[in-house]
Scaffold this motif. Structure first.
Motif, PDB file in Angstrom:
ATOM      1  N   ALA A 193       0.855  -1.190   0.000  1.00  0.00           N
ATOM      2  CA  ALA A 193       0.000   0.000   0.000  1.00  0.00           C
ATOM      3  C   ALA A 193       0.887   1.235   0.000  1.00  0.00           C
ATOM      4  CB  ALA A 193      -0.906   0.012   1.220  1.00  0.00           C
ATOM      5  N   GLU A 194       0.555   2.196  -0.841  1.00  0.00           N
ATOM      6  CA  GLU A 194       1.233   3.487  -0.840  1.00  0.00           C
ATOM      7  C   GLU A 194       0.176   4.558  -0.580  1.00  0.00           C
ATOM      8  OE1 GLU A 194       4.445   4.544  -3.731  1.00  0.00           O
ATOM      9  OE2 GLU A 194       3.019   6.098  -4.332  1.00  0.00           O
ATOM     10  N   VAL A 195       0.327   5.254   0.539  1.00  0.00           N
ATOM     11  CA  VAL A 195      -0.625   6.305   0.892  1.00  0.00           C
ATOM     12  C   VAL A 195      -0.010   7.646   0.514  1.00  0.00           C
ATOM     13  CG1 VAL A 195      -2.013   7.343   2.711  1.00  0.00           C
ATOM     14  CG2 VAL A 195      -1.474   4.903   2.804  1.00  0.00           C
ATOM     15  N   ARG A 196      -0.640   8.323  -0.430  1.00  0.00           N
ATOM     16  CA  ARG A 196      -0.168   9.635  -0.892  1.00  0.00           C
ATOM     17  C   ARG A 196      -1.027  10.697  -0.208  1.00  0.00           C
ATOM     18  NH1 ARG A 196      -0.814   7.123  -6.867  1.00  0.00           N
ATOM     19  NH2 ARG A 196       0.893   5.594  -6.701  1.00  0.00           N
ATOM     20  N   LYS A 197      -0.357  11.533   0.590  1.00  0.00           N
ATOM     21  CA  LYS A 197      -1.059  12.457   1.474  1.00  0.00           C
ATOM     22  C   LYS A 197      -0.925  13.899   0.977  1.00  0.00           C
ATOM     23  CE  LYS A 197       0.149   9.372   5.309  1.00  0.00           C
ATOM     24  NZ  LYS A 197       0.748   9.260   6.657  1.00  0.00           N
ATOM     25  N   TYR A 198      -2.070  14.536   0.811  1.00  0.00           N
ATOM     26  CA  TYR A 198      -2.120  15.945   0.438  1.00  0.00           C
ATOM     27  C   TYR A 198      -2.769  16.690   1.603  1.00  0.00           C
ATOM     28  CZ  TYR A 198      -1.382  13.770  -4.108  1.00  0.00           C
ATOM     29  OH  TYR A 198      -0.894  13.002  -5.144  1.00  0.00           O
ATOM     30  N   PHE A 199      -2.001  17.533   2.271  1.00  0.00           N
ATOM     31  CA  PHE A 199      -2.494  18.215   3.459  1.00  0.00           C
ATOM     32  C   PHE A 199      -3.370  19.406   3.071  1.00  0.00           C
ATOM     33  CE2 PHE A 199       1.649  16.532   5.471  1.00  0.00           C
ATOM     34  CZ  PHE A 199       1.050  15.311   5.720  1.00  0.00           C
ATOM     35  N   ALA A 200      -4.018  20.004   4.058  1.00  0.00           N
ATOM     36  CA  ALA A 200      -5.071  20.994   3.818  1.00  0.00           C
ATOM     37  C   ALA A 200      -4.613  22.155   2.944  1.00  0.00           C
ATOM     38  CB  ALA A 200      -5.615  21.505   5.147  1.00  0.00           C
ATOM     39  N   ASN A 201      -3.415  22.684   3.176  1.00  0.00           N
ATOM     40  CA  ASN A 201      -2.952  23.826   2.376  1.00  0.00           C
ATOM     41  C   ASN A 201      -2.790  23.450   0.905  1.00  0.00           C
ATOM     42  OD1 ASN A 201      -2.899  25.483   4.610  1.00  0.00           O
ATOM     43  ND2 ASN A 201      -0.697  25.282   4.955  1.00  0.00           N
ATOM     44  N   THR A 202      -2.245  22.267   0.658  1.00  0.00           N
ATOM     45  CA  THR A 202      -2.099  21.792  -0.717  1.00  0.00           C
ATOM     46  C   THR A 202      -3.465  21.565  -1.355  1.00  0.00           C
ATOM     47  OG1 THR A 202       0.016  20.755  -0.207  1.00  0.00           O
ATOM     48  CG2 THR A 202      -1.124  19.977  -2.176  1.00  0.00           C
ATOM     49  N   VAL A 203      -4.385  21.005  -0.585  1.00  0.00           N
ATOM     50  CA  VAL A 203      -5.734  20.751  -1.105  1.00  0.00           C
ATOM     51  C   VAL A 203      -6.423  22.066  -1.472  1.00  0.00           C
ATOM     52  CG1 VAL A 203      -8.025  19.896  -0.514  1.00  0.00           C
ATOM     53  CG2 VAL A 203      -6.002  18.556   0.102  1.00  0.00           C
ATOM     54  N   GLN A 204      -6.273  23.078  -0.633  1.00  0.00           N
ATOM     55  CA  GLN A 204      -6.886  24.368  -0.944  1.00  0.00           C
ATOM     56  C   GLN A 204      -6.301  24.956  -2.233  1.00  0.00           C
ATOM     57  OE1 GLN A 204      -9.599  25.838   0.453  1.00  0.00           O
ATOM     58  NE2 GLN A 204      -9.688  23.838   1.484  1.00  0.00           N
ATOM     59  N   ALA A 205      -5.016  24.766  -2.449  1.00  0.00           N
ATOM     60  CA  ALA A 205      -4.412  25.236  -3.692  1.00  0.00           C
ATOM     61  C   ALA A 205      -4.949  24.447  -4.887  1.00  0.00           C
ATOM     62  CB  ALA A 205      -2.887  25.111  -3.611  1.00  0.00           C
ATOM     63  N   MET A 206      -5.154  23.141  -4.704  1.00  0.00           N
ATOM     64  CA  MET A 206      -5.749  22.339  -5.769  1.00  0.00           C
ATOM     65  C   MET A 206      -7.166  22.800  -6.080  1.00  0.00           C
ATOM     66  SD  MET A 206      -4.677  18.395  -4.926  1.00  0.00           S
ATOM     67  CE  MET A 206      -3.016  17.785  -5.116  1.00  0.00           C
ATOM     68  N   ILE A 207      -7.930  23.067  -5.026  1.00  0.00           N
ATOM     69  CA  ILE A 207      -9.314  23.521  -5.212  1.00  0.00           C
ATOM     70  C   ILE A 207      -9.334  24.844  -5.970  1.00  0.00           C
ATOM     71  CG2 ILE A 207     -11.345  24.401  -3.987  1.00  0.00           C
ATOM     72  CD1 ILE A 207     -10.795  22.261  -1.843  1.00  0.00           C
ATOM     73  N   ALA A 208      -8.426  25.743  -5.637  1.00  0.00           N
ATOM     74  CA  ALA A 208      -8.343  27.023  -6.341  1.00  0.00           C
ATOM     75  C   ALA A 208      -7.985  26.809  -7.812  1.00  0.00           C
ATOM     76  CB  ALA A 208      -7.306  27.921  -5.664  1.00  0.00           C
ATOM     77  N   HIS A 209      -7.160  25.802  -8.076  1.00  0.00           N
ATOM     78  CA  HIS A 209      -6.727  25.519  -9.448  1.00  0.00           C
ATOM     79  C   HIS A 209      -7.840  24.869 -10.270  1.00  0.00           C
ATOM     80  CE1 HIS A 209      -3.659  24.688 -12.538  1.00  0.00           C
ATOM     81  NE2 HIS A 209      -4.267  23.522 -12.688  1.00  0.00           N
ATOM     82  N   VAL A 210      -8.533  23.900  -9.655  1.00  0.00           N
ATOM     83  CA  VAL A 210      -9.548  23.121 -10.378  1.00  0.00           C
ATOM     84  C   VAL A 210     -10.918  23.802 -10.341  1.00  0.00           C
ATOM     85  CG1 VAL A 210     -10.738  20.873 -10.456  1.00  0.00           C
ATOM     86  CG2 VAL A 210      -8.293  20.982  -9.930  1.00  0.00           C
ATOM     87  N   GLY A 211     -11.190  24.539  -9.258  1.00  0.00           N
ATOM     88  CA  GLY A 211     -12.482  25.183  -9.095  1.00  0.00           C
ATOM     89  C   GLY A 211     -13.425  24.419  -8.186  1.00  0.00           C
ATOM     90  N   ARG A 212     -12.973  23.280  -7.678  1.00  0.00           N
ATOM     91  CA  ARG A 212     -13.754  22.436  -6.763  1.00  0.00           C
ATOM     92  C   ARG A 212     -12.800  21.389  -6.206  1.00  0.00           C
ATOM     93  NH1 ARG A 212     -13.722  18.069  -9.816  1.00  0.00           N
ATOM     94  NH2 ARG A 212     -13.943  18.292 -12.061  1.00  0.00           N
ATOM     95  N   GLU A 213     -13.308  20.553  -5.303  1.00  0.00           N
ATOM     96  CA  GLU A 213     -12.476  19.476  -4.794  1.00  0.00           C
ATOM     97  C   GLU A 213     -12.125  18.515  -5.930  1.00  0.00           C
ATOM     98  OE1 GLU A 213     -12.617  15.804  -1.546  1.00  0.00           O
ATOM     99  OE2 GLU A 213     -14.118  17.395  -1.440  1.00  0.00           O
ATOM    100  N   PRO A 214     -10.838  18.276  -6.166  1.00  0.00           N
ATOM    101  CA  PRO A 214     -10.456  17.422  -7.297  1.00  0.00           C
ATOM    102  C   PRO A 214     -10.718  15.949  -7.026  1.00  0.00           C
ATOM    103  CG  PRO A 214      -8.504  18.065  -6.080  1.00  0.00           C
ATOM    104  CD  PRO A 214      -9.665  18.815  -5.458  1.00  0.00           C
TER     105      PRO A 214
END
Length: 201
Positions: free
Chosen positions: A12-33
């Motif tokens: 198992a490989e768990v790839r972790k995106y923490f809250a700050n990174t997620v917020q940047a992704m949301i800003a980039h995509v326009g919603r939760e990716p």
């Protein structure tokens, strides 16, 4: 001449995106990716996991072995495809000291979304090549927010409904394998992807 031996190995490989990174992704995509969108963003170098945890080993359950041999013999049963594949993670009482058993039929945290969470595979998964099965499932900002001390794969038919009990996810679900290990604690606002590879040799 040595006897042929059936070998099952999983990682198992768990790839972790923490809250700050997620917020940047949301800003980039326009919603939760979604999972496949995160993979694309990472592949294009726009983002990277904040942390990656790799955990080898996973016990094939009696039910999982039974399903594999039933399919090999042509006796039928639900198959591990995108519509029926399940990944589950659980709290397991906050400890990774106990061993999984071949007789396990659900995660130890089974029973509540605060101690277990089962859901389907990401778009495009599972894949299979050269005897290695790969499946990813991405747990969004509101899902699986507890300590991850175990994980599993499963199969169910019908419409898969994410939830805290394996029995509620789909029709006639079975747990294929089980691993107890400390994978980290997922917090609200983070997105984690569990990428599992299973090899039969």
């Amino acid at each position: 001449m040595s006897d042929d031996v059936f070998a099952w190995s999983a990682v198992a490989e768990v790839r972790k995106y923490f809250a700050n990174t997620v917020q940047a992704m949301i800003a980039h995509v326009g919603r939760e990716p979604l999972g496949h969108e995160i993979e694309d963003l990472v592949a294009r170098g726009r983002f990277a996991p904040d942390e990656v945890h790799v955990e080898p080993g996973n016990l094939l359950t009696t039910a999982g072995l039974g399903r594999i041999t039933s399919l090999l013999e042509g006796n039928g049963g639900a198959v591990f495809n995108n519509a029926q594949a399940i990944i589950g993670v659980g709290y397991h009482g906050g400890t990774s000291t106990n061993d999984a058993a071949v007789t396990d039929t659900a995660l130890a945290g089974n029973g509540s979304t605060t101690t277990a969470y089962y859901q389907g595979a990401d778009s495009g998964y599972p894949t299979q090549t050269g005897g290695t099965l790969t499946v990813n499932s991405t747990f969004g900002i509101n899902n699986g927010n507890f300590g991850w001390f175990e994980w599993c794969l499963g199969i169910a038919t019908g419409t898969l409904t994410p939830g805290g009990t394996l029995a509620s996810v789909g029709t006639s679900p079975i747990m294929l394998n089980h691993k107890i290990a400390s994978l980290g604690t997922k917090a609200s606002g983070a997105i984690w992807t569990l990428a599992a590879t299973c090899t039969i040799s």
